[in-house]
Design a protein around this motif. Structure first.
Motif, PDB file in Angstrom:
ATOM      1  N   ARG A  20     -18.334 -17.555  19.924  1.00  0.00           N
ATOM      2  CA  ARG A  20     -18.696 -19.185  20.456  1.00  0.00           C
ATOM      3  C   ARG A  20     -18.654 -19.238  21.670  1.00  0.00           C
ATOM      4  NH1 ARG A  20     -16.890 -21.191  15.180  1.00  0.00           N
ATOM      5  NH2 ARG A  20     -16.863 -23.277  15.671  1.00  0.00           N
ATOM      6  N   CYS A  21     -19.132 -20.445  21.584  1.00  0.00           N
ATOM      7  CA  CYS A  21     -19.397 -21.304  22.971  1.00  0.00           C
ATOM      8  C   CYS A  21     -18.127 -21.829  23.865  1.00  0.00           C
ATOM      9  CB  CYS A  21     -20.042 -22.293  23.412  1.00  0.00           C
ATOM     10  SG  CYS A  21     -20.345 -22.846  25.820  1.00  0.00           S
ATOM     11  N   ARG A  22     -17.295 -21.639  24.557  1.00  0.00           N
ATOM     12  CA  ARG A  22     -16.098 -22.048  24.990  1.00  0.00           C
ATOM     13  C   ARG A  22     -15.402 -22.865  26.146  1.00  0.00           C
ATOM     14  NH1 ARG A  22     -12.696 -21.623  20.394  1.00  0.00           N
ATOM     15  NH2 ARG A  22     -13.219 -19.622  19.710  1.00  0.00           N
ATOM     16  N   GLY A  23     -17.090 -22.805  26.880  1.00  0.00           N
ATOM     17  CA  GLY A  23     -17.165 -23.535  28.148  1.00  0.00           C
ATOM     18  C   GLY A  23     -17.734 -22.873  28.809  1.00  0.00           C
ATOM     19  N   VAL A  24     -18.339 -23.378  30.559  1.00  0.00           N
ATOM     20  CA  VAL A  24     -19.169 -23.694  31.238  1.00  0.00           C
ATOM     21  C   VAL A  24     -18.644 -22.996  32.582  1.00  0.00           C
ATOM     22  CG1 VAL A  24     -20.669 -25.173  29.506  1.00  0.00           C
ATOM     23  CG2 VAL A  24     -18.663 -26.166  31.623  1.00  0.00           C
ATOM     24  N   ARG A  25     -19.418 -22.347  33.229  1.00  0.00           N
ATOM     25  CA  ARG A  25     -19.167 -21.507  34.737  1.00  0.00           C
ATOM     26  C   ARG A  25     -20.431 -23.533  35.702  1.00  0.00           C
ATOM     27  NH1 ARG A  25     -19.210 -16.703  32.453  1.00  0.00           N
ATOM     28  NH2 ARG A  25     -16.919 -16.101  32.393  1.00  0.00           N
ATOM     29  N   THR A  26     -19.278 -23.709  36.100  1.00  0.00           N
ATOM     30  CA  THR A  26     -20.542 -24.548  37.064  1.00  0.00           C
ATOM     31  C   THR A  26     -20.106 -24.003  38.931  1.00  0.00           C
ATOM     32  OG1 THR A  26     -18.550 -26.130  37.812  1.00  0.00           O
ATOM     33  CG2 THR A  26     -19.915 -26.776  35.676  1.00  0.00           C
ATOM     34  N   THR A  27     -21.115 -25.159  39.191  1.00  0.00           N
ATOM     35  CA  THR A  27     -21.394 -25.593  41.014  1.00  0.00           C
ATOM     36  C   THR A  27     -19.796 -25.500  41.649  1.00  0.00           C
ATOM     37  OG1 THR A  27     -22.569 -26.970  41.289  1.00  0.00           O
ATOM     38  CG2 THR A  27     -23.897 -25.343  41.160  1.00  0.00           C
ATOM     39  N   ARG A  28     -19.148 -26.013  40.658  1.00  0.00           N
ATOM     40  CA  ARG A  28     -17.968 -27.255  41.276  1.00  0.00           C
ATOM     41  C   ARG A  28     -16.436 -26.469  40.217  1.00  0.00           C
ATOM     42  NH1 ARG A  28     -18.066 -33.208  42.120  1.00  0.00           N
ATOM     43  NH2 ARG A  28     -16.536 -32.558  42.416  1.00  0.00           N
ATOM     44  N   ARG A  70     -15.403 -28.225  22.198  1.00  0.00           N
ATOM     45  CA  ARG A  70     -17.314 -28.898  21.882  1.00  0.00           C
ATOM     46  C   ARG A  70     -17.647 -28.890  23.279  1.00  0.00           C
ATOM     47  NH1 ARG A  70     -15.584 -31.242  16.703  1.00  0.00           N
ATOM     48  NH2 ARG A  70     -15.011 -28.781  15.407  1.00  0.00           N
ATOM     49  N   ILE A  71     -18.759 -28.585  23.331  1.00  0.00           N
ATOM     50  CA  ILE A  71     -20.223 -28.951  24.253  1.00  0.00           C
ATOM     51  C   ILE A  71     -21.369 -29.513  23.823  1.00  0.00           C
ATOM     52  CG2 ILE A  71     -21.005 -27.700  26.166  1.00  0.00           C
ATOM     53  CD1 ILE A  71     -18.152 -26.026  25.841  1.00  0.00           C
ATOM     54  N   GLY A  72     -22.228 -30.700  24.483  1.00  0.00           N
ATOM     55  CA  GLY A  72     -23.374 -30.988  24.361  1.00  0.00           C
ATOM     56  C   GLY A  72     -23.892 -30.846  24.746  1.00  0.00           C
ATOM     57  N   MET A  73     -25.155 -30.645  24.825  1.00  0.00           N
ATOM     58  CA  MET A  73     -26.116 -30.857  25.740  1.00  0.00           C
ATOM     59  C   MET A  73     -27.606 -31.841  26.109  1.00  0.00           C
ATOM     60  SD  MET A  73     -28.319 -27.140  26.102  1.00  0.00           S
ATOM     61  CE  MET A  73     -29.820 -26.772  26.295  1.00  0.00           C
ATOM     62  N   ALA A  74     -27.572 -32.480  26.896  1.00  0.00           N
ATOM     63  CA  ALA A  74     -28.456 -33.538  26.886  1.00  0.00           C
ATOM     64  C   ALA A  74     -29.642 -33.190  27.862  1.00  0.00           C
ATOM     65  CB  ALA A  74     -27.889 -35.325  27.057  1.00  0.00           C
ATOM     66  N   VAL A  75     -30.392 -32.315  28.317  1.00  0.00           N
ATOM     67  CA  VAL A  75     -30.747 -32.207  29.586  1.00  0.00           C
ATOM     68  C   VAL A  75     -32.601 -32.316  30.232  1.00  0.00           C
ATOM     69  CG1 VAL A  75     -28.753 -30.259  30.481  1.00  0.00           C
ATOM     70  CG2 VAL A  75     -30.694 -29.669  29.534  1.00  0.00           C
ATOM     71  N   SER A  87     -26.466 -25.764  17.472  1.00  0.00           N
ATOM     72  CA  SER A  87     -27.586 -24.719  18.641  1.00  0.00           C
ATOM     73  C   SER A  87     -26.783 -23.441  18.043  1.00  0.00           C
ATOM     74  CB  SER A  87     -27.190 -24.628  20.111  1.00  0.00           C
ATOM     75  OG  SER A  87     -26.386 -23.981  20.107  1.00  0.00           O
ATOM     76  N   PRO A  88     -27.386 -22.364  17.837  1.00  0.00           N
ATOM     77  CA  PRO A  88     -27.786 -21.237  17.814  1.00  0.00           C
ATOM     78  C   PRO A  88     -26.379 -20.413  18.159  1.00  0.00           C
ATOM     79  CG  PRO A  88     -29.759 -21.254  18.557  1.00  0.00           C
ATOM     80  CD  PRO A  88     -29.404 -22.662  18.466  1.00  0.00           C
ATOM     81  N   LEU A  89     -25.379 -20.813  19.212  1.00  0.00           N
ATOM     82  CA  LEU A  89     -24.354 -20.012  20.184  1.00  0.00           C
ATOM     83  C   LEU A  89     -23.481 -21.942  19.290  1.00  0.00           C
ATOM     84  CD1 LEU A  89     -23.283 -19.027  21.279  1.00  0.00           C
ATOM     85  CD2 LEU A  89     -23.243 -20.362  22.975  1.00  0.00           C
ATOM     86  N   PRO A  90     -22.376 -21.280  18.134  1.00  0.00           N
ATOM     87  CA  PRO A  90     -21.345 -22.230  17.517  1.00  0.00           C
ATOM     88  C   PRO A  90     -21.136 -23.113  18.582  1.00  0.00           C
ATOM     89  CG  PRO A  90     -21.951 -19.932  16.463  1.00  0.00           C
ATOM     90  CD  PRO A  90     -22.666 -19.812  17.678  1.00  0.00           C
ATOM     91  N   ASN A  91     -20.372 -24.493  18.357  1.00  0.00           N
ATOM     92  CA  ASN A  91     -19.792 -25.168  19.225  1.00  0.00           C
ATOM     93  C   ASN A  91     -20.218 -26.122  20.834  1.00  0.00           C
ATOM     94  OD1 ASN A  91     -17.320 -23.864  18.355  1.00  0.00           O
ATOM     95  ND2 ASN A  91     -16.110 -23.433  20.079  1.00  0.00           N
ATOM     96  N   LEU A  92     -21.595 -25.402  20.667  1.00  0.00           N
ATOM     97  CA  LEU A  92     -23.036 -26.286  21.640  1.00  0.00           C
ATOM     98  C   LEU A  92     -23.655 -26.805  20.424  1.00  0.00           C
ATOM     99  CD1 LEU A  92     -24.034 -26.404  24.428  1.00  0.00           C
ATOM    100  CD2 LEU A  92     -25.222 -24.135  24.009  1.00  0.00           C
ATOM    101  N   PHE A  93     -23.574 -28.148  21.064  1.00  0.00           N
ATOM    102  CA  PHE A  93     -24.436 -29.206  20.831  1.00  0.00           C
ATOM    103  C   PHE A  93     -25.701 -29.306  21.582  1.00  0.00           C
ATOM    104  CE2 PHE A  93     -20.800 -28.704  18.317  1.00  0.00           C
ATOM    105  CZ  PHE A  93     -20.639 -28.980  16.973  1.00  0.00           C
ATOM    106  N   LEU A  94     -26.807 -29.897  20.237  1.00  0.00           N
ATOM    107  CA  LEU A  94     -28.607 -30.168  21.434  1.00  0.00           C
ATOM    108  C   LEU A  94     -28.347 -31.131  21.042  1.00  0.00           C
ATOM    109  CD1 LEU A  94     -29.755 -26.674  19.613  1.00  0.00           C
ATOM    110  CD2 LEU A  94     -29.282 -27.217  22.054  1.00  0.00           C
ATOM    111  N   ASN A  95     -29.188 -32.086  21.816  1.00  0.00           N
ATOM    112  CA  ASN A  95     -29.902 -33.180  22.075  1.00  0.00           C
ATOM    113  C   ASN A  95     -30.743 -33.415  22.836  1.00  0.00           C
ATOM    114  OD1 ASN A  95     -30.613 -36.328  22.447  1.00  0.00           O
ATOM    115  ND2 ASN A  95     -28.553 -37.113  22.232  1.00  0.00           N
ATOM    116  N   CYS A  96     -31.833 -32.924  22.204  1.00  0.00           N
ATOM    117  CA  CYS A  96     -33.023 -32.605  22.837  1.00  0.00           C
ATOM    118  C   CYS A  96     -34.339 -32.609  22.343  1.00  0.00           C
ATOM    119  CB  CYS A  96     -33.201 -31.526  23.666  1.00  0.00           C
ATOM    120  SG  CYS A  96     -32.778 -30.093  22.580  1.00  0.00           S
TER     121      CYS A  96
END
Lengths: 417, 88
Positions: free
Chosen positions: A218-226, A233-238, A354-363
Motif C-alpha cells: 500500500r502507498c504510505r507516503g512520499v519522499r520529496t525534495t523537502r 490517503r494520497i491523491g494525485m492531480a498532476v 490507482s493500481p497502488l492501494p491508498n493512491l487515488f487518481l484525478n487525471c
C-alpha cells in the motif's frame, strides 16, 4: 491570518493606500505526517484540499507542488467554463463543476471573475446542423441549457464573424450555451489556495516528489525534495505528468501527453462578447476582460513534455482564426504558450483508485481540465475521505478500460482531440 | 518546423508524420487471454518524459518505422525501419 474580503475592506484599504493587505495563504514547513496528501498544486489539487477540509472536515492535509501553485496548466489555459457535453455521465460531471463555478466567488470569498457571456459552437453545413440539433436535444434532455442557433442568431452574438458569401466556413447555425463563459484562471487557483489555507491546509511549494513509500503493498507516503511525508490517503492531480508519477508508483496509465497551445493578442477595445468555437477550423476564441483576444486550438500532433508547442499547429490556429474573423488580421500576437495535457483514448478523465492501494487518481482531463476544477476537487476529496466512489465519479474509474465501458466524449461533444 | 528522418525518404517536415504509439507494444496472441491483457495492449502507454522509443508512420510514403526521440527536447536519436534493414 488572512482577512475576509468585503466592500468595506476594499474601501478601508483605499483610504490606507493599499498597505494593509496580508499574504493570502500560509507557506508552512512540511510536517512528517498528514491525514491526506494531495500531489499537485494546480486548480484540481487545491480544490481537492479545500473540499477535503470543507466537505469532510479533514484539514490535516498537505498540498505538494513541485513548482509554484497554479504554474502548470491552471495558468496556461484559455479560461473557458462550459458544460455542453453529450453523454449523461459527462453531464453529471461537468454540470457539477459548472454549478459550483457559479457559486465559487461567494463560496471562496474570492472573486474568480466568472463571466457568463455565452458560447456558440458553430455549424458549417446542413449535416453539422443535424448533429448540432442532436447535441442540443441531448443537452436539454440531460437538463443542461442549450439552444439551436440560426445564422441570424449567430450574427447577433458574433457580428464580426466572416459571413461573406465566399467564406470558407459559412455559418448554418450553432449550438448555444448561454451559461457558458470564462473565469479568471489564476484567481481560481489563488482563491482555492486562500480558502484551503484558512481551513488549515498546508500548501507546500517547491516540493517535488522523488518516490512513493510503499509498505505492505500500500502507498504510505512520499519522499520529496523537502523530506519524507506520510499519509494514509494520497491523491494525485498532476495533469500532463500523471504518467511520470505513475511510473514512480509502478504502474502505467492509458495516457499520452501532448502540448496544447494557446496565444493572446495585444489588448483592443471590446469587440467580441462571447466565446466562439468553430469545429471547421478547430479554433475557439474569446476576448479577455483586459481586451486581449484569447485564441486556442487543437493538440499538437507530437507527444511532448515541452511546455512550448510547435510552429505548424500555431500556424493552423492563426490561419483558422483569420478565416473566422478577417478583422483580426491586423492584430499583433503578444504571447504564445503551451501546457502539457494528459490525453485519454475516450477523452474522458480518470477518477478513482490507482493500481497502488491508498493512491487515488484525478487525471486524464486532456484539453478540458480548467472547466472541471470544482468537480475534480469535490470527487477526489470524496475518494480520499471515504475510500469509495460516489455516483458521479464511478463511471470514470480506471476499470472502464478493461470493462469496455468507455465514455467517448471526443465524438460526443465535438471537442478537438 | 522540425525535420523528422524517414528511414526511406530522409529528412522531411514533421507535418508529414503521424504518431503510432509505443514501440514494442505487441498484439497479444491467443483466444483465452484475460481482459486485462487486452486492456494493457489497447490502452496502457509508457508515455515517458525524456527518452522514448515510438512507432511513427511517414504518411507520404506510407512506411512505419521506429523513432527514438526525447519527448522534452524533441531531439531525434535514431530512426529505423521496422525490419531494421534501413537506417537514416
Amino acid at each position: 491570518m488572512t482577512r475576509r474580503y468585503s466592500a468595506l475592506s476594499l474601501f478601508k484599504e483605499g483610504l490606507a493606500g493599499q498597505t494593509g493587505w496580508k499574504q493570502a495563504w500560509r507557506s508552512p514547513e512540511p510536517k512528517p505526517s498528514y491525514d491526506a496528501i494531495v500531489i499537485g498544486g494546480g486548480g484540481h489539487g487545491l480544490a481537492t484540499a479545500y473540499y477535503l477540509a470543507k466537505n469532510h472536515g479533514i484539514a490535516r492535509v498537505a498540498v505538494l507542488e513541485k513548482g509554484w501553485i497554479g504554474g502548470g496548466n491552471t495558468g496556461r489555459n484559455t479560461t473557458v467554463v462550459r458544460s455542453n457535453y453529450y453523454y449523461p455521465e459527462s453531464v453529471e460531471l461537468y454540470g457539477l463543476a459548472h454549478r459550483l463555478y457559479e457559486g465559487l466567488s461567494k463560496d471562496l470569498n474570492y472573486n474568480v471573475m466568472l463571466s457568463r457571456r455565452g458560447m456558440v459552437n458553430l455549424c458549417h453545413s446542413t449535416v453539422e446542423m443535424e448533429m448540432g440539433a442532436r447535441t442540443v436535444n441531448a443537452m436539454q434532455i440531460n437538463g443542461i441549457d442549450a439552444e439551436l442557433f440560426s445564422p441570424e442568431d449567430v450574427r447577433r452574438v458574433a457580428p464580426i464573424y466572416n459571413f461573406s458569401p465566399d467564406a470558407r466556413f459559412p455559418v448554418f447555425g450553432g449550438i448555444w450555451q448561454r451559461r457558458a463563459g470564462t473565469a479568471r484562471h489564476d484567481a481560481v487557483a489563488w482563491g482555492y489556495a486562500r480558502a484551503a489555507s484558512r481551513l488549515g491546509v498546508d500548501i507546500i511549494q517547491n516540493c517535488e516528489i522523488s518516490d512513493f513509500i510503499i509498505e505492505g503493498g500500500r502507498c504510505r507516503g512520499v519522499r520529496t525534495t523537502r523530506g519524507t511525508i506520510r499519509a494514509e490517503r494520497i491523491g494525485m492531480a498532476v495533469a500532463g505528468h500523471s504518467s511520470v508519477l505513475a511510473a514512480k508508483a509502478g504502474f502505467r496509465l492509458p495516457i499520452n501527453s501532448y502540448a496544447l497551445q494557446a496565444c493572446v493578442s495585444e489588448p483592443v477595445k471590446p469587440i467580441l462578447d462571447t466565446v466562439v468555437l468553430s469545429p471547421g477550423t478547430g479554433v475557439y476564441v474569446s476576448q479577455s476582460d483586459k481586451g486581449e483576444i484569447v485564441i486556442g486550438g487543437g493538440l499538437d500532433r507530437i507527444p511532448s513534455y515541452a511546455q512550448r508547442g510547435n510552429l505548424p499547429t500555431l500556424e493552423t490556429v492563426v490561419a483558422g482564426l483569420l478565416e473566422m474573423f478577417p478583422i483580426f488580421g491586423q492584430l499583433k500576437l503578444m504571447r504564445q504558450w503551451a501546457g502539457i495535457v494528459d490525453v485519454v483514448p475516450d477523452s474522458s478523465p480518470i477518477i478513482g483508485e490507482s493500481p497502488l492501494p491508498n493512491l487515488f487518481l484525478n487525471c486524464g482531463w486532456g484539453t478540458g481540465g480548467f472547466k472541471a476544477i470544482p468537480a475534480g476537487g469535490t470527487l477526489l476529496a470524496n475518494l480520499l475521505a471515504t475510500g469509495r466512489h460516489n455516483d458521479i465519479s464511478r463511471p470514470f474509474d480506471l476499470d472502464r478500460f478493461a470493462s469496455g465501458r468507455l465514455i467517448d466524449e471526443a465524438a460526443g461533444s465535438g471537442i478537438a482531440h | 518546423m522540425q525535420l523528422f528522418p524517414c528511414p526511406f525518404c530522409g529528412p522531411r517536415d514533421e507535418t508529414e508524420f503521424h504518431f503510432g504509439g509505443d514501440a514494442g507494444n505487441v498484439r497479444p496472441d491467443g483466444a483465452d487471454l484475460p481482459i486485462e491483457r487486452w486492456a494493457n495492449y489497447l490502452y496502457l502507454r509508457s508515455n515517458p518524459k525524456g527518452a522514448a522509443r515510438e512507432i511513427w508512420v511517414h504518411v507520404t510514403c506510407g512506411e512505419f518505422f521506429v523513432m527514438e526521440r526525447d519527448t522534452v527536447t524533441h531531439e531525434v536519436l535514431s530512426s529505423t525501419a521496422l525490419g531494421g534493414e534501413h537506417a537514416a
